[in-house]
Design an enzyme around this catalytic site. Structure first.
Site, PDB file in Angstrom:
ATOM      1  N   LEU A  51       0.723  -1.342  -0.068  1.00 43.13           N
ATOM      2  CA  LEU A  51       0.191   0.087   0.072  1.00 43.13           C
ATOM      3  C   LEU A  51       0.658   1.196   0.132  1.00 43.13           C
ATOM      4  O   LEU A  51       2.022   1.332   0.804  1.00 43.13           O
ATOM      5  CB  LEU A  51      -0.781  -0.008   1.027  1.00 43.13           C
ATOM      6  CG  LEU A  51      -1.733  -1.203   1.357  1.00 43.13           C
ATOM      7  CD1 LEU A  51      -2.914  -0.919   2.386  1.00 43.13           C
ATOM      8  CD2 LEU A  51      -2.684  -1.664   0.009  1.00 43.13           C
ATOM      9  N   GLY A  57       1.081  -5.250   1.385  1.00 42.12           N
ATOM     10  CA  GLY A  57       0.111  -5.226   0.269  1.00 42.12           C
ATOM     11  C   GLY A  57       0.477  -6.087  -0.865  1.00 42.12           C
ATOM     12  O   GLY A  57      -0.346  -6.508  -1.805  1.00 42.12           O
ATOM     13  N   ASN A 116       4.621  -7.439   6.324  1.00 42.53           N
ATOM     14  CA  ASN A 116       5.634  -6.852   7.360  1.00 42.53           C
ATOM     15  C   ASN A 116       4.797  -5.731   8.175  1.00 42.53           C
ATOM     16  O   ASN A 116       5.702  -4.975   8.836  1.00 42.53           O
ATOM     17  CB  ASN A 116       6.752  -6.417   6.683  1.00 42.53           C
ATOM     18  CG  ASN A 116       6.344  -5.403   5.563  1.00 42.53           C
ATOM     19  OD1 ASN A 116       5.532  -5.499   5.080  1.00 42.53           O
ATOM     20  ND2 ASN A 116       7.337  -4.353   5.574  1.00 42.53           N
ATOM     21  N   GLU A 117       3.491  -5.900   8.005  1.00 44.05           N
ATOM     22  CA  GLU A 117       2.806  -4.482   8.707  1.00 44.05           C
ATOM     23  C   GLU A 117       3.420  -4.205  10.323  1.00 44.05           C
ATOM     24  O   GLU A 117       3.643  -3.066  10.567  1.00 44.05           O
ATOM     25  CB  GLU A 117       1.335  -5.058   9.037  1.00 44.05           C
ATOM     26  CG  GLU A 117       0.638  -4.589   7.611  1.00 44.05           C
ATOM     27  CD  GLU A 117       0.793  -5.717   6.469  1.00 44.05           C
ATOM     28  OE1 GLU A 117       1.658  -6.910   6.826  1.00 44.05           O
ATOM     29  OE2 GLU A 117       0.046  -5.765   5.409  1.00 44.05           O
TER      30      GLU A 117
END
Ligand code: CO8
Length: 300
Positions: free
Chosen positions: A106, A151, A175-176
């Site tokens: 994202l 994303g 990996n957020e």
């Protein structure tokens, strides 16, 4: 008017055009019909449909890193819908035209310092992308020819099959957590459905980005091939999947994915509200700004 829950198609409609074909060369005997191929392109995505095989290739071409901005997501959804409605198309290969990057996930700038309305519009577009891709009737193959965090990984995870270039410098994962944010439940569900609960739990908590060989070891990607063989391999895998009758395969796919898709559809507005509340917290905004700074520093 646009039905509720569907992205407004605010961009100019894409028109299919006959791709320019070269005149017959030495390998193309004169008189033989040329394989029909149609193409359309907007700013960030190029789509080519080979009518003889029924396979389209969707190439991401949004340098520097194919980040999933609102514009990118809108184009993605329009292109996918167009292919879904085209009887000539039975399968799509997703790949990148940007060297070394499949997609950086994202677009973080869409989640930083913007209005509540913008966050709502952006998140609806992210949901729409996933609903269309994960729920697609077509065979979907990701030819992952570069790094694919967050994303970007979700796009690959949402396909039926993933092939990755075997370069250990390319990594993939959700990996957020490394950004101080939490992968939404439907990112998690998609991940669990591919790698299983235990692997997903550890990988999500650590926000791990896995080098291609490691990702292959635990099934995050199905196959590794040398980069120069990637497109050829994707076409071969696609041919194998398309050898089956569409109807049985589509019903089976729907049976496997419906519960997860329905869960987001049922909680879509709530999920948008959660995202807005979470992303507008000052602590989260600070984490994202610091992460962007870190990316810039790494460069210099
Ligand atoms: N969004 C916006 N800009 C980005 C992004 C991104 N995701 N990734 C990179 N950029 C920018 C960089 O800041 C840089 O900008 P500039 O040229 O202005 O300095 C430019 O793109 C090029 O980046 P790099 O120099 O880092 O390029 P490299 O080729 O060295 O590396 C990578 C490419 C590996 C992709 C690297 O840029 C990277 O690791 N990027 C970050 C990827 C990432 O962590 N993405 C996560 C996004 S969050 C997400 O997808 C899910 C969120 C779910 C939300 C849940 C909330 C509730």
């Amino acid at each position: 008017s646009v039905p509720p829950g569907v992205l407004p198609l605010c961009h100019q409609p894409l028109a299919w055009g006959r791709a320019t074909r070269q005149p017959p060369g030495p390998l193309q005997p004169p008189g033989l019909p040329l394989a029909p191929c149609r193409a359309f392109s907007n700013n960030k995505i190029l789509v080519e449909l080979d009518e003889s095989s029924g396979v389209a290739t969707m190439k991401f071409k949004s340098p520097p890193v194919n980040s999933l901005s609102l514009d990118f997501l809108t184009e993605f959804c329009i292109s996918l819908e167009k292919l879904e409605n085209d009887r000539a198309c039975r399968g799509v290969i997703f790949t990148s035209a940007v060297p070394k990057i499949f997609s950086s996930g994202l677009d973080i700038t869409e989640m930083c310092g913007k209005s509540m309305e913008h966050y709502a519009e952006f998140w609806r577009a992210v949901q729409e992308m996933w609903l269309r891709l994960y729920g697609s009737n077509m065979v979907t193959v990701a030819a992952v020819n570069g790094s694919s965090p967050a994303g970007g990984c979700l796009v690959a995870l949402s396909c039926d099959y993933r092939i990755m270039a075997e370069n250990p410098k390319f990594s993939i994962g959700l990996n957020e957590a490394q950004l101080g944010i939490v992968a939404p439940f439907w990112f998690k569900d998609t991940f669990v459905n591919v790698v299983g609960h235990r692997v997903a739990e550890r990988s999500l908590q650590l926000g791990s980005l896995h080098p291609a060989p490691e990702a292959h070891k635990f099934g995050l990607v199905d196959e590794l091939v040398p980069e120069e063989k990637l497109q050829e391999k994707a076409a071969a895998v696609m041919a194998q999947w398309l050898a089956l009758p569409d109807h049985a395969r589509q019903l089976t796919k729907s049976m496997m994915r419906k519960a997860v898709l329905d869960r987001l559809v049922a909680h879509r507005e709530e999920d948008i509200q959660n995202f807005i509340t979470f992303i507008s917290k000052e602590s989260i905004q600070k984490s994202l700004r610091m992460y962007m700074e870190m990316l810039k520093k790494k460069k210099s």
